[in-house]
Enzyme design. Structure first.
Site, PDB file in Angstrom:
ATOM      1  N   LYS A  99       0.786  -1.165   0.229  1.00 28.44           N
ATOM      2  CA  LYS A  99      -0.029  -0.128   0.206  1.00 28.44           C
ATOM      3  C   LYS A  99       0.477   1.353   0.333  1.00 28.44           C
ATOM      4  CE  LYS A  99      -0.709   0.018   5.180  1.00 28.44           C
ATOM      5  NZ  LYS A  99       0.253   1.304   5.701  1.00 28.44           N
ATOM      6  N   THR A 100       2.193   1.410   0.801  1.00 27.70           N
ATOM      7  CA  THR A 100       2.749   2.397   0.584  1.00 27.70           C
ATOM      8  C   THR A 100       3.507   2.593  -1.236  1.00 27.70           C
ATOM      9  OG1 THR A 100       3.671   1.631   2.628  1.00 27.70           O
ATOM     10  CG2 THR A 100       5.318   3.412   1.817  1.00 27.70           C
ATOM     11  N   ASP A 131      -3.070   7.687   5.468  1.00 26.79           N
ATOM     12  CA  ASP A 131      -2.419   6.065   5.533  1.00 26.79           C
ATOM     13  C   ASP A 131      -3.342   5.449   6.480  1.00 26.79           C
ATOM     14  OD1 ASP A 131      -0.824   3.888   5.160  1.00 26.79           O
ATOM     15  OD2 ASP A 131       0.497   4.463   6.246  1.00 26.79           O
ATOM     16  N   GLU A 132      -3.638   4.093   6.702  1.00 28.74           N
ATOM     17  CA  GLU A 132      -4.033   3.343   7.384  1.00 28.74           C
ATOM     18  C   GLU A 132      -5.507   4.702   8.226  1.00 28.74           C
ATOM     19  OE1 GLU A 132      -2.465   1.014   8.762  1.00 28.74           O
ATOM     20  OE2 GLU A 132      -0.560   1.628   9.094  1.00 28.74           O
ATOM     21  N   GLN A 172      -7.195  -4.868  10.209  1.00 29.22           N
ATOM     22  CA  GLN A 172      -5.682  -3.974  10.890  1.00 29.22           C
ATOM     23  C   GLN A 172      -5.974  -3.324  11.820  1.00 29.22           C
ATOM     24  OE1 GLN A 172      -2.283  -4.690   9.040  1.00 29.22           O
ATOM     25  NE2 GLN A 172      -2.972  -4.906   7.656  1.00 29.22           N
ATOM     26  N   ARG A 180       2.917 -10.453   9.579  1.00 27.02           N
ATOM     27  CA  ARG A 180       3.965  -9.620   9.952  1.00 27.02           C
ATOM     28  C   ARG A 180       5.359 -10.460   9.241  1.00 27.02           C
ATOM     29  NH1 ARG A 180       2.560  -5.606   9.034  1.00 27.02           N
ATOM     30  NH2 ARG A 180       0.564  -6.988   8.646  1.00 27.02           N
TER      31      ARG A 180
END
Length: 780
Positions: free
Chosen positions: A51-52, A284-285, A315, A664
């Site tokens: 996504k970044t 973001d997020e 998340q 992760r």
DNA sequence: ATCTTACCGATTTTT
DNA sequence: TCGGTAAGAT
């Protein structure tokens, strides 16, 4: 035989090819996210789906090609053959490599209709994420990258507020209170209202106030929705607390957001200015935004609706901090006509890890359906291990890491993720014993250390003399003989005269000349005034050094001559490194600016994965990071899911946390539970976590310790004798001896069956046995 | 004013 | 078990 094309046509073709080349590292969905510049876009990005990348390339696309790609833009002039050649050369030279860097000349040539970097606002939650994005933008955009606002919600708000807060009746050198300061003030207010802090625990009061703030409720509007006496009192606390903050010219973290929204609502002109300026907003997020943050960005995106949010409802693990998962679930309703883009291809984890994570998260209801897939290999099975107790758990992790290290893995590719901070201790001890280098992220934070807070309080007071909280902290540090009783009087004086603590202090000192406290006060006042006079002449470093010297803070620590004082001195030295860095990197150095920069950093920001060490941290802190090998310790009912969250609707958040933790991992996952462990000084026996059962059996395998007697044993037998022969003795384990009865193993010397066991029998002392002969039986 | 001892209570915490 | 806080001692 092709006809000779005019330069412009060639240019169009080349530009188009270059565009494709630049974005060739993206998959189809990422590319769509990057090029859809106009209107609201919700990008649902699963864990590890890049996504970044999508965000960085979206910014890139906006900057170079604008919100809507035009393959044939109007040109001021026809490109020269030399320019075309440059483009062709670049294409030729970068045939095979993925583009990481764009030369400025190329950028200048192909950039048509690109938006101004000043019109882009990219918001993140952590400095780390902001820095990462900035770092990726810089090689692509050059200096233009620095003109884009890529920063956290809080930093952006501070920037806006430093310019505009006068409209709300604060002054622009306001102080930012951290959580400790905030809690301090809450406690003081609770006490001032004569409330029993058993009935009104500061933590609960604080969390209620924080909730109100993140719902944009000021004390007046909070009053209207009081449900009971408790809330009524808390709102009273809120009212006074907020008044006190304003008196101190201070803002807490929640204020930074809330006041910015209030500002925008109260001053349409100011809102208009920022709306015009930030034509393109990226967040973001998004699943972690609270209501206030949602309002903030919807105000900004108000008319142009050019809002792009990335997030993953799966998340969302900060519900307890008022993150409102509805923001992401309702995005399409809030921003009509929103385009939805799903990033479901995972580039991080092995197939098995991903399958496990998918299976786990599918148990949650009310989520946006997504299924992550990957082209990565299946990978190894997840390994589960049922440890005897927490020591065994820690030792197992240590052993596995040592084994991984021998296989060529690096320490820094291993992470132990925990549900609670309390679990770190045993691990630390075990790692120390085993000689495994480790790092704990998120323990005592640098800026929360006493000595640092003390010096910072001096700086804060110098920046903002209304800051009574900081004054209180340092008025008697180092000792000046000004105690609690005296300060109470001063505080009374301050509220009586409606003046600041500092002014009250002055007044008191001049009226009570001769008393011991007044002498100390005078010292303090003179010191502060001396510093105030010179503060403009010094760099931040110079000023800090002056504080060290004039307060004799360093001198006093040196005299203490303890290890503790030693480490405090170390920290003070480290603080000077921070100030030096600031002085070097900031043109117009203002004290307030330095202080807010410092207030908005966290422990995680300094986390770099270059240090050769295993990292230990909570699962929450691990969000956004990735590791080759992940150990999840404490997979037990009561710990994970945590006992406090079982019951009321928080189980799904716990499960999301498990999902985050699993995803992760790139290569290996270890799931460890301890059958017993010390919890609050008590031995407790916890069932394995229900989450373990949500990992499909075929994806995992159980690790069996190769016990001393196990070589021949393959048993399925249920009878005690079998079990007894199979085991491997573990320190701290309970055993039953034929003659002596129940005991605990307190020492094991030697290897295998030759080992010598020392066992403590309550009331009968410690006895020594040879494992081979002793009539022992394990007790579970 | 400051140091000592007995309690109580105990997730997670991007800023 | 540990650490932070509140009341008592010097």
């Amino acid at each position: 035989m092709s006809e000779k094309q005019p330069n412009t046509a060639v240019f169009y073709r080349l530009r188009d090819t270059i565009r494709k080349r630049i974005f060739s590292g993206l998959n189809e969905e990422q590319f769509r996210a990057a090029e859809t510049g106009q209107g609201p876009v919700l990008c649902l990005a699963g864990a590890g789906s890049g996504k970044t990348m999508a965000m960085v390339y979206r910014i890139l696309h906006l900057y170079i090609f604008g919100p809507q790609y035009d393959p044939k833009p109007k040109l001021d002039r026809e490109p020269t053959p030399a320019e075309l050649e440059q483009l062709e050369n670049w294409l030729e030279e970068n045939k095979d490599n993925v583009t990481k860097r764009l030369p400025a000349t190329l950028l200048r040539l192909i950039r048509q209709d690109g938006v101004s970097p000043y019109s882009i606002l990219a918001i993140t939650f952590t400095n780390k994420a902001a820095e990462e994005m900035q770092e990726r933008l810089e090689p692509m955009l050059g200096s233009a990258a620095r003109d884009i606002w890529v920063m956290t919600f809080h930093k952006a708000c501070v920037r806006i507020l430093r310019r505009e807060i006068k409209a709300l009746g604060y002054s622009s050198d306001f102080t930012i209170y951290d959580d400790q300061d905030h809690m301090q003030l809450i406690k003081k207010t609770v006490a001032a209202l004569d409330l029993d802090d058993k009935k009104y625990p500061p933590r609960a009061v604080s969390s209620m106030i924080s909730r109100l703030k993140s719902e944009l409720k000021d004390p007046a509007s909070a009053k209207k929705q009081i449900l009971d006496l408790w809330e009524e009192k808390v709102v009273q606390v809120y009212e006074i607390y907020q008044r006190e903050l304003k008196k101190n010219n201070a803002l807490d973290f929640d204020d930074l957001i809330m006041l910015t929204v209030q500002l925008f609502i109260k001053e349409p002109d100011i809102l208009e200015y920022y709306r015009k300026r930030f034509q393109y907003v990226l967040v973001d997020e998004y699943q972690d935004t609270n209501h206030a943050q949602y309002r903030l960005i919807s105000l900004l995106a108000g008319d142009h609706q050019n809002i792009f949010v990335v997030g993953d409802d799966d998340q969302s693990i900060y519900g307890f901090r008022q993150a409102d998962i509805r923001n992401i679930l309702d995005f399409e309703r809030d921003f009509p006509g929103a385009k939805i883009i799903k990033l479901e291809c995972n580039y991080r984890s092995t197939g098995r890890i991903l399958a496990a994570a998918n299976s786990v998260i599918s148990q949650n209801l009310g989520r946006k359906k997504k299924t992550l897939w990957t082209n990565n290999p299946e990978g190894e099975r997840l390994i589960s291990y049922s440890a005897q107790d927490e020591q065994d758990e820690a030792r197992f992790i240590g052993e596995q890491i040592t084994e991984l290290k021998q296989k060529g893995e690096n320490y820094q590719d291993c992470a132990v993720l925990l549900r609670t901070n309390a679990q770190t201790r045993t691990l630390e001890e075990a790692f120390m014993k085993a000689g495994i280098p480790y790092r704990i992220v998120g323990g005592q934070k640098f800026y929360e250390r006493m000595e640092i807070k003390d010096i910072m309080a001096y700086l804060k007071l110098l920046a903002n003399q209304a800051d009574g909280l900081s004054l209180r902290r340092i008025v008697n540090v180092p000792r000046r003989g000004i105690g609690e009783a005296t300060m109470q009087k001063i505080e009374q004086l301050a509220s009586l005269n409606n003046c600041s603590l500092f002014e009250a202090l002055r007044c008191y000192a001049s009226n009570e000349i001769g008393s011991k406290a007044a002498k100390g006060m005078l010292d303090f006042i003179l010191l502060i005034e001396r510093l105030l006079e010179v503060k403009e002449d010094f760099s931040i470093t110079g000023l800090t050094e002056k504080i060290y010297a004039e307060t004799r803070y360093v001198e006093i620590l040196q005299k203490e001559n303890t290890i503790e004082a030693e480490s405090r001195l170390e920290n003070l030295k480290e603080l000077l490194t921070v100030t030096q860095e600031y002085d070097a990197n900031n043109e117009e150095k203002s004290l307030s600016d330095f202080l807010s920069q410092v207030s908005l950093v966290s422990d995680l920001d300094s986390y770099e994965d270059v240090v050769e060490a295993v990292v230990i941290m909570t699962m929450h802190m691990a969000k956004g990071l990735e590791f080759g090998n992940v150990f999840l310790a404490g997979m037990e009912e009561g710990i994970f899911p945590h006992s406090r969250s079982v019951g009321d609707g928080e189980l799904e958040e716990e499960r999301r946390l498990f999902y985050v933790a699993l995803t992760r991992a790139k290569k290996r996952v270890y799931l460890i539970n301890a059958r017993q462990r010390n919890l609050f000084g008590r031995r407790s026996y916890n069932q394995p976590s229900r989450f373990l059962e949500e990992v499909p059996l075929e994806l995992a395998e159980e690790f069996k310790r190769k016990g001393i007697f196990e070589t021949t044993y393959q048993g399925k037998g249920k009878n005690k004798q079998d079990i007894f022969r199979k085991g491997f003795y573990v320190l701290g384990e309970k055993v039953e001896h034929k003659k002596w009865g129940l005991g605990v193993i307190v020492s094991i010397r030697g290897e295998d069956e030759d080992c010598e066991l020392q066992i403590a029998f309550p009331g009968m002392g410690i006895k020594t046995f040879l494992a081979r002969y002793a009539p022992l039986q394990k007790i579970n």
